[in-house]
Design a protein around this motif. Structure first.
Motif, PDB file in Angstrom:
ATOM      1  N   MET A  93      -9.323  -1.119  -5.500  1.00  0.00           N
ATOM      2  CA  MET A  93     -10.354  -1.214  -4.446  1.00  0.00           C
ATOM      3  C   MET A  93     -10.942  -2.412  -4.341  1.00  0.00           C
ATOM      4  N   GLU A  94     -11.099  -3.523  -5.188  1.00  0.00           N
ATOM      5  CA  GLU A  94     -11.662  -4.774  -5.014  1.00  0.00           C
ATOM      6  C   GLU A  94     -10.871  -5.600  -4.086  1.00  0.00           C
ATOM      7  N   ALA A  95      -9.641  -5.276  -4.206  1.00  0.00           N
ATOM      8  CA  ALA A  95      -8.473  -6.287  -3.250  1.00  0.00           C
ATOM      9  C   ALA A  95      -9.045  -5.683  -1.789  1.00  0.00           C
ATOM     10  N   LEU A  96      -8.904  -4.354  -1.653  1.00  0.00           N
ATOM     11  CA  LEU A  96      -9.124  -3.954  -0.147  1.00  0.00           C
ATOM     12  C   LEU A  96     -10.582  -4.498   0.278  1.00  0.00           C
ATOM     13  N   VAL A  97     -11.575  -4.445  -0.629  1.00  0.00           N
ATOM     14  CA  VAL A  97     -12.737  -4.947   0.033  1.00  0.00           C
ATOM     15  C   VAL A  97     -12.637  -6.394   0.136  1.00  0.00           C
ATOM     16  N   ARG A  98     -12.197  -7.061  -0.546  1.00  0.00           N
ATOM     17  CA  ARG A  98     -12.004  -8.618  -0.641  1.00  0.00           C
ATOM     18  C   ARG A  98     -11.415  -8.977   0.786  1.00  0.00           C
ATOM     19  N   ARG A  99     -10.269  -8.333   1.040  1.00  0.00           N
ATOM     20  CA  ARG A  99      -9.511  -8.651   2.360  1.00  0.00           C
ATOM     21  C   ARG A  99     -10.280  -7.999   3.419  1.00  0.00           C
ATOM     22  N   TYR A 100     -11.048  -7.110   3.536  1.00  0.00           N
ATOM     23  CA  TYR A 100     -11.921  -6.557   4.587  1.00  0.00           C
ATOM     24  C   TYR A 100     -13.054  -7.659   4.762  1.00  0.00           C
ATOM     25  N   LEU A 101     -13.759  -8.049   3.822  1.00  0.00           N
ATOM     26  CA  LEU A 101     -14.796  -8.960   4.021  1.00  0.00           C
ATOM     27  C   LEU A 101     -14.429 -10.347   4.385  1.00  0.00           C
ATOM     28  N   LEU A 102     -13.051 -10.725   3.887  1.00  0.00           N
ATOM     29  CA  LEU A 102     -12.748 -12.160   4.418  1.00  0.00           C
ATOM     30  C   LEU A 102     -12.251 -12.149   5.678  1.00  0.00           C
ATOM     31  N   ARG A 103     -11.526 -11.124   6.184  1.00  0.00           N
ATOM     32  CA  ARG A 103     -11.278 -10.953   7.540  1.00  0.00           C
ATOM     33  C   ARG A 103     -12.303 -10.710   8.367  1.00  0.00           C
ATOM     34  N   ALA A 104     -13.330  -9.819   8.007  1.00  0.00           N
ATOM     35  CA  ALA A 104     -14.433  -9.643   8.985  1.00  0.00           C
ATOM     36  C   ALA A 104     -15.472 -11.302   9.060  1.00  0.00           C
ATOM     37  N   ASP A 105     -15.192 -11.786   8.383  1.00  0.00           N
ATOM     38  CA  ASP A 105     -15.812 -13.311   8.194  1.00  0.00           C
ATOM     39  C   ASP A 105     -15.014 -13.972   9.132  1.00  0.00           C
TER      40      ASP A 105
ATOM     41  N   PHE B 243      -0.132   2.043   9.209  1.00  0.00           N
ATOM     42  CA  PHE B 243      -0.829   2.016   8.211  1.00  0.00           C
ATOM     43  C   PHE B 243      -0.280   1.910   6.964  1.00  0.00           C
ATOM     44  N   LYS B 244       0.719   2.842   6.719  1.00  0.00           N
ATOM     45  CA  LYS B 244       1.467   2.802   5.347  1.00  0.00           C
ATOM     46  C   LYS B 244       2.296   1.513   5.125  1.00  0.00           C
ATOM     47  N   GLU B 245       2.732   1.128   6.173  1.00  0.00           N
ATOM     48  CA  GLU B 245       3.900  -0.165   5.986  1.00  0.00           C
ATOM     49  C   GLU B 245       2.738  -1.294   5.759  1.00  0.00           C
ATOM     50  N   LYS B 246       1.901  -1.456   6.429  1.00  0.00           N
ATOM     51  CA  LYS B 246       0.830  -2.480   6.196  1.00  0.00           C
ATOM     52  C   LYS B 246       0.019  -2.353   4.978  1.00  0.00           C
ATOM     53  N   ALA B 247      -0.380  -1.424   4.316  1.00  0.00           N
ATOM     54  CA  ALA B 247      -0.653  -0.913   3.095  1.00  0.00           C
ATOM     55  C   ALA B 247       0.165  -1.324   1.890  1.00  0.00           C
ATOM     56  N   ALA B 248       1.373  -0.948   2.224  1.00  0.00           N
ATOM     57  CA  ALA B 248       2.414  -1.061   1.103  1.00  0.00           C
ATOM     58  C   ALA B 248       2.703  -2.769   0.939  1.00  0.00           C
ATOM     59  N   ALA B 249       2.597  -3.446   2.108  1.00  0.00           N
ATOM     60  CA  ALA B 249       2.880  -4.902   2.032  1.00  0.00           C
ATOM     61  C   ALA B 249       1.542  -5.795   1.374  1.00  0.00           C
ATOM     62  N   ALA B 250       0.258  -5.152   1.773  1.00  0.00           N
ATOM     63  CA  ALA B 250      -0.757  -5.976   1.173  1.00  0.00           C
ATOM     64  C   ALA B 250      -1.307  -5.448  -0.177  1.00  0.00           C
ATOM     65  N   PHE B 251      -0.706  -4.203  -0.686  1.00  0.00           N
ATOM     66  CA  PHE B 251      -1.338  -3.979  -2.000  1.00  0.00           C
ATOM     67  C   PHE B 251      -0.412  -3.387  -2.811  1.00  0.00           C
ATOM     68  N   GLY B 252       0.905  -3.275  -2.464  1.00  0.00           N
ATOM     69  CA  GLY B 252       2.155  -2.880  -3.121  1.00  0.00           C
ATOM     70  C   GLY B 252       2.298  -1.519  -3.201  1.00  0.00           C
ATOM     71  N   SER B 253       1.594  -0.578  -2.589  1.00  0.00           N
ATOM     72  CA  SER B 253       1.777   0.675  -2.322  1.00  0.00           C
ATOM     73  C   SER B 253       1.319   1.372  -1.155  1.00  0.00           C
ATOM     74  N   SER B 254       1.878   2.347  -0.511  1.00  0.00           N
ATOM     75  CA  SER B 254       1.232   2.997   0.705  1.00  0.00           C
ATOM     76  C   SER B 254       0.454   4.135   0.326  1.00  0.00           C
ATOM     77  N   GLU B 255       0.278   4.615  -1.083  1.00  0.00           N
ATOM     78  CA  GLU B 255      -0.466   5.645  -1.407  1.00  0.00           C
ATOM     79  C   GLU B 255      -2.022   5.025  -1.274  1.00  0.00           C
ATOM     80  N   ILE B 256      -2.859   6.347  -0.655  1.00  0.00           N
ATOM     81  CA  ILE B 256      -4.065   6.087  -0.878  1.00  0.00           C
ATOM     82  C   ILE B 256      -4.897   6.059  -2.194  1.00  0.00           C
ATOM     83  N   ALA B 257      -4.029   7.269  -3.074  1.00  0.00           N
ATOM     84  CA  ALA B 257      -4.753   7.283  -4.460  1.00  0.00           C
ATOM     85  C   ALA B 257      -4.731   5.911  -5.121  1.00  0.00           C
ATOM     86  N   GLN B 258      -4.226   4.863  -4.697  1.00  0.00           N
ATOM     87  CA  GLN B 258      -4.173   3.731  -5.398  1.00  0.00           C
ATOM     88  C   GLN B 258      -5.623   3.078  -5.540  1.00  0.00           C
TER      89      GLN B 258
END
Length: 262
Positions: free
Chosen positions: A231-243, A209-224
């Motif tokens: 938050m928008e980047a996470l939701v966008r990736r989620y919606l696109l991949r769900a579609d 989870f931490k490795e993938k988050a760092a690669a996708a969002f630039g940090s492994s920190e949940i606080a980001q």
């Protein structure tokens, strides 16, 4: 409840519409007579609940209580819920502490109906807090009746904002994500993790989870994800991949995702 959210389109465009109209639509939801009746019933009776048995024996109170924590599917599992409440949260062997889904722990902590404990149900402001959570989650559920991905996205926005404020380590935050079924699904989908991922050792899951988050969002920190753009980047990736998972290979969502990769 008869409320039907207005979602004239799907995908990212539909999500944008929902966010622009969320406040207005949520207000319309809470004005429903059915919502107001359940709210009045809960306010009138919850202070009289002193034991787990009291709560599980009143289906209307129990439904609101469970729905406030996203656990409404367990409304008929009365023995299980009673056990969660009566065990409390202080012992390592308590059922709420042994369950992977930590929403049960939050539920038991909020009500404090364990044997020998002092219930929180009569405290000033208790009903207000539970009802606020109930109305928020019930609106999300109504949205989910039209589009489940939007419900999970709304849930993720709310849960991550609260999680970022908690005084805990980053690993503890990730374990909280991993133990929250709806939130975990958003991350697993956004980070393209396979269905078999959950079978891995828990420490290995954390590392991935931490490795993938760092690669996708630039940090492994949940606080980001407290930052709106993350938050928008996470939701966008989620919606696109769900579609992508639900659409043919030539879908616009898949083309957008492939373009983003490039």
């Amino acid at each position: 409840m008869s409320f039907a959210p207005v979602l004239p389109m799907g995908g990212l465009a539909g999500w944008g519409f929902l966010k622009r109209t969320q406040e207005t639509q949520a207000a319309a939801f809470t004005r429903q007579a059915s919502v107001q009746r359940e709210e009045a019933y809960f306010r009138d009776r919850i202070a009289s609940v002193e034991t787990a048995e009291d709560l599980v024996n009143d289906p209307r109170l129990l439904r609101v209580a469970l729905s406030a924590f996203g656990l409404e599917a367990d409304v008929n599992n009365r023995y299980f819920i009673r056990k969660v409440l009566e065990d409390g949260t202080t012992s390592d062997t308590a059922l709420a502490n042994r369950l992977a889904d930590k929403r049960y722990l939050e539920f038991a902590t909020a009500f404090r109906l364990h044997k020998g404990g002092v219930p929180r149900t009569g405290l000033t402001g208790f009903a207000d807090g539970i009802l606020s959570q109930w109305k928020t989650r019930s609106f999300e559920t109504a949205v989910g009746s039209k589009d489940e991905t939007y419900r999970l996205a709304l849930n993720a926005e709310r849960e991550l904002a609260a999680l970022a404020q908690k005084d805990m380590s980053n690993d503890a935050r990730w374990f909280t994500v991993m133990g929250n079924t709806p939130l975990r699904k958003v991350f697993e989908t956004a980070l393209a993790l396979p269905p078999s991922f959950g079978a891995l050792d828990i420490d290995r899951q954390l590392a991935v989870f931490k490795e993938k988050a760092a690669a996708a969002f630039g940090s492994s920190e949940i606080a980001q994800f407290e930052a709106p753009e993350k938050m928008e980047a996470l939701v966008r990736r989620y919606l696109l991949r769900a579609d992508q998972a639900a659409a043919p290979a030539t879908s616009p969502a898949l083309m957008l995702l492939q373009a983003a990769r490039r």
